[in-house]
Scaffold this motif. Sequence first.
Motif, mmCIF file in Angstrom:
data_model
loop_
_atom_site.group_PDB
_atom_site.id
_atom_site.type_symbol
_atom_site.label_atom_id
_atom_site.label_comp_id
_atom_site.label_asym_id
_atom_site.label_seq_id
_atom_site.Cartn_x
_atom_site.Cartn_y
_atom_site.Cartn_z
ATOM 1 N N GLY A 252 0.777 -1.227 0.000
ATOM 2 C CA GLY A 252 0.000 0.000 0.000
ATOM 3 C C GLY A 252 0.809 1.278 0.000
ATOM 4 O O GLY A 252 0.248 2.375 -0.081
ATOM 5 N N GLN A 253 2.147 1.167 0.086
ATOM 6 C CA GLN A 253 3.009 2.346 0.129
ATOM 7 C C GLN A 253 3.760 2.501 -1.192
ATOM 8 O O GLN A 253 4.230 1.515 -1.755
ATOM 9 C CB GLN A 253 4.005 2.223 1.288
ATOM 10 N N LEU A 254 3.869 3.722 -1.669
ATOM 11 C CA LEU A 254 4.621 3.997 -2.891
ATOM 12 C C LEU A 254 6.099 4.200 -2.578
ATOM 13 O O LEU A 254 6.463 4.843 -1.586
ATOM 14 C CB LEU A 254 4.093 5.261 -3.576
ATOM 15 N N TYR A 255 6.962 3.660 -3.455
ATOM 16 C CA TYR A 255 8.402 3.874 -3.346
ATOM 17 C C TYR A 255 8.961 4.212 -4.717
ATOM 18 O O TYR A 255 8.596 3.590 -5.724
ATOM 19 C CB TYR A 255 9.104 2.632 -2.806
ATOM 20 N N PHE A 256 9.832 5.180 -4.746
ATOM 21 C CA PHE A 256 10.510 5.571 -5.984
ATOM 22 C C PHE A 256 11.517 4.500 -6.392
ATOM 23 O O PHE A 256 12.215 3.942 -5.550
ATOM 24 C CB PHE A 256 11.220 6.911 -5.770
ATOM 25 N N GLY A 257 11.582 4.210 -7.696
ATOM 26 C CA GLY A 257 12.536 3.239 -8.210
ATOM 27 C C GLY A 257 13.748 3.909 -8.831
ATOM 28 O O GLY A 257 14.827 3.945 -8.250
ATOM 29 N N GLU A 258 13.571 4.477 -10.026
ATOM 30 C CA GLU A 258 14.669 5.164 -10.697
ATOM 31 C C GLU A 258 14.131 6.045 -11.805
ATOM 32 O O GLU A 258 12.946 5.982 -12.164
ATOM 33 C CB GLU A 258 15.672 4.158 -11.275
ATOM 34 N N LEU A 259 15.022 6.880 -12.367
ATOM 35 C CA LEU A 259 14.721 7.703 -13.532
ATOM 36 C C LEU A 259 15.551 7.192 -14.701
ATOM 37 O O LEU A 259 16.753 6.952 -14.545
ATOM 38 C CB LEU A 259 15.050 9.171 -13.255
ATOM 39 N N THR A 260 14.916 7.022 -15.843
ATOM 40 C CA THR A 260 15.603 6.495 -17.018
ATOM 41 C C THR A 260 15.301 7.385 -18.217
ATOM 42 O O THR A 260 14.136 7.591 -18.569
ATOM 43 C CB THR A 260 15.143 5.049 -17.323
ATOM 44 N N PHE A 261 16.348 7.890 -18.841
ATOM 45 C CA PHE A 261 16.175 8.787 -19.981
ATOM 46 C C PHE A 261 16.075 8.048 -21.317
ATOM 47 O O PHE A 261 15.482 8.562 -22.265
ATOM 48 C CB PHE A 261 17.328 9.788 -20.037
ATOM 49 N N PHE A 262 16.652 6.844 -21.381
ATOM 50 C CA PHE A 262 16.719 6.140 -22.665
ATOM 51 C C PHE A 262 16.346 4.665 -22.505
ATOM 52 O O PHE A 262 17.217 3.787 -22.534
ATOM 53 C CB PHE A 262 18.128 6.260 -23.258
ATOM 54 N N PRO A 263 15.056 4.354 -22.328
ATOM 55 C CA PRO A 263 14.662 2.946 -22.152
ATOM 56 C C PRO A 263 15.148 2.073 -23.305
ATOM 57 O O PRO A 263 14.989 2.428 -24.471
ATOM 58 C CB PRO A 263 13.127 3.022 -22.147
ATOM 59 N N GLY A 264 15.758 0.949 -22.940
ATOM 60 C CA GLY A 264 16.276 0.053 -23.971
ATOM 61 C C GLY A 264 17.329 0.704 -24.824
ATOM 62 O O GLY A 264 17.625 0.239 -25.944
ATOM 63 N N SER A 265 17.909 1.804 -24.344
ATOM 64 C CA SER A 265 18.915 2.593 -25.056
ATOM 65 C C SER A 265 18.404 3.115 -26.402
ATOM 66 O O SER A 265 19.185 3.524 -27.254
ATOM 67 C CB SER A 265 20.205 1.783 -25.267
ATOM 68 N N GLY A 266 17.079 3.088 -26.586
ATOM 69 C CA GLY A 266 16.507 3.600 -27.824
ATOM 70 C C GLY A 266 16.724 2.690 -29.017
ATOM 71 O O GLY A 266 16.690 3.148 -30.166
ATOM 72 N N VAL A 267 16.888 1.382 -28.768
ATOM 73 C CA VAL A 267 17.081 0.438 -29.874
ATOM 74 C C VAL A 267 16.201 -0.808 -29.703
ATOM 75 O O VAL A 267 16.574 -1.898 -30.132
ATOM 76 C CB VAL A 267 18.569 0.034 -30.040
ATOM 77 N N GLU A 268 15.033 -0.620 -29.085
ATOM 78 C CA GLU A 268 14.084 -1.727 -28.951
ATOM 79 C C GLU A 268 12.897 -1.490 -29.881
ATOM 80 O O GLU A 268 12.307 -0.416 -29.883
ATOM 81 C CB GLU A 268 13.626 -1.874 -27.500
ATOM 82 N N GLU A 269 12.549 -2.527 -30.645
ATOM 83 C CA GLU A 269 11.537 -2.399 -31.686
ATOM 84 C C GLU A 269 10.114 -2.408 -31.119
ATOM 85 O O GLU A 269 9.846 -3.010 -30.081
ATOM 86 C CB GLU A 269 11.682 -3.540 -32.696
#
Length: 287
Positions: A252-269
């Motif tokens: 029931g509690q929210l927790y921050f995970g991480e920030l990601t600027f480039f998911p899959g490094s921008g090379v996932e189809e």
Amino acid sequence: MHQDSKLKMLFYRLSLLIPDTWYLSLKYYKNFGELPNLKYPKTFNEKLQWLKLHDRKPIYTTMVDKYEVKQYVANIIGEKYIIPTLGVWDRAEDINFDSLPNQFVLKATHDSGRVVICKDKTTLNRAEIIKEMRKSLQRNFYAVGREWPYKNVKRRIIAEKYMEDGEQELKDYKLMCFNGKVYCSFVCSERENRLKVTFYDRDWKRLPFKRHYPAAEKDIPKPKQYEKMVCLAEILSKKIPFVRTDFYEINGQLYFGELTFFPGSGVEEFTPKEWDERLGKLIVLHQ
């Protein structure tokens, strides 16, 4: 060092001499069979490559550092959303296992993907863990995908509190933020079998596309605090062309995970491919 290892090291060192634009174009071509349009990018993946080259704000380094980001986020949305840190060390050999509880998580502050999850310290092979963490510290994550924010992250090992949600699988909810607005989210599930990645729109309606990984067969329930996640994600993503903001919902509690600027490094189809351009339209670039 074996001959294969020497060759890999040689190729790695040579790759560092390739300018970012060339390297990213070659990597993109390897994955998609075509060169990216880096002058006038249209698709989501093309625009992520453009952002690697042109959107280089110093604060991004803090935002991807798995240790420094905790204080950064706490200052904005509050300490209660932060998973407790149990220790931080410059070298793998310095990890103080005796000071850690029976359960914990280890990861490098600059790396991605390599995580040690300890559920019972009495059965832990400390020498093997040190070896694994040493490898992680040696990895130049910036060089892999030329994701600029990682270039100057201080390499350290961080220990975090082990988090669990009763009998349920711990899911992470990843909110895709375009210029400060959440458009869609995806959920990573079934990690112990074959990873599933399932996309939902802002109203938690399943979206008809996949990105690299198969989607879950059954619908994933909307997290109870989804609206709060959206609110916090939009606060953290203000004035940023694109960033993925991750949260966990645990007991029931929210927790921050991480920030990601480039998911899959921008090379996932994307499947269907049209969604690459549809999401790309949501990223507004200031060229």
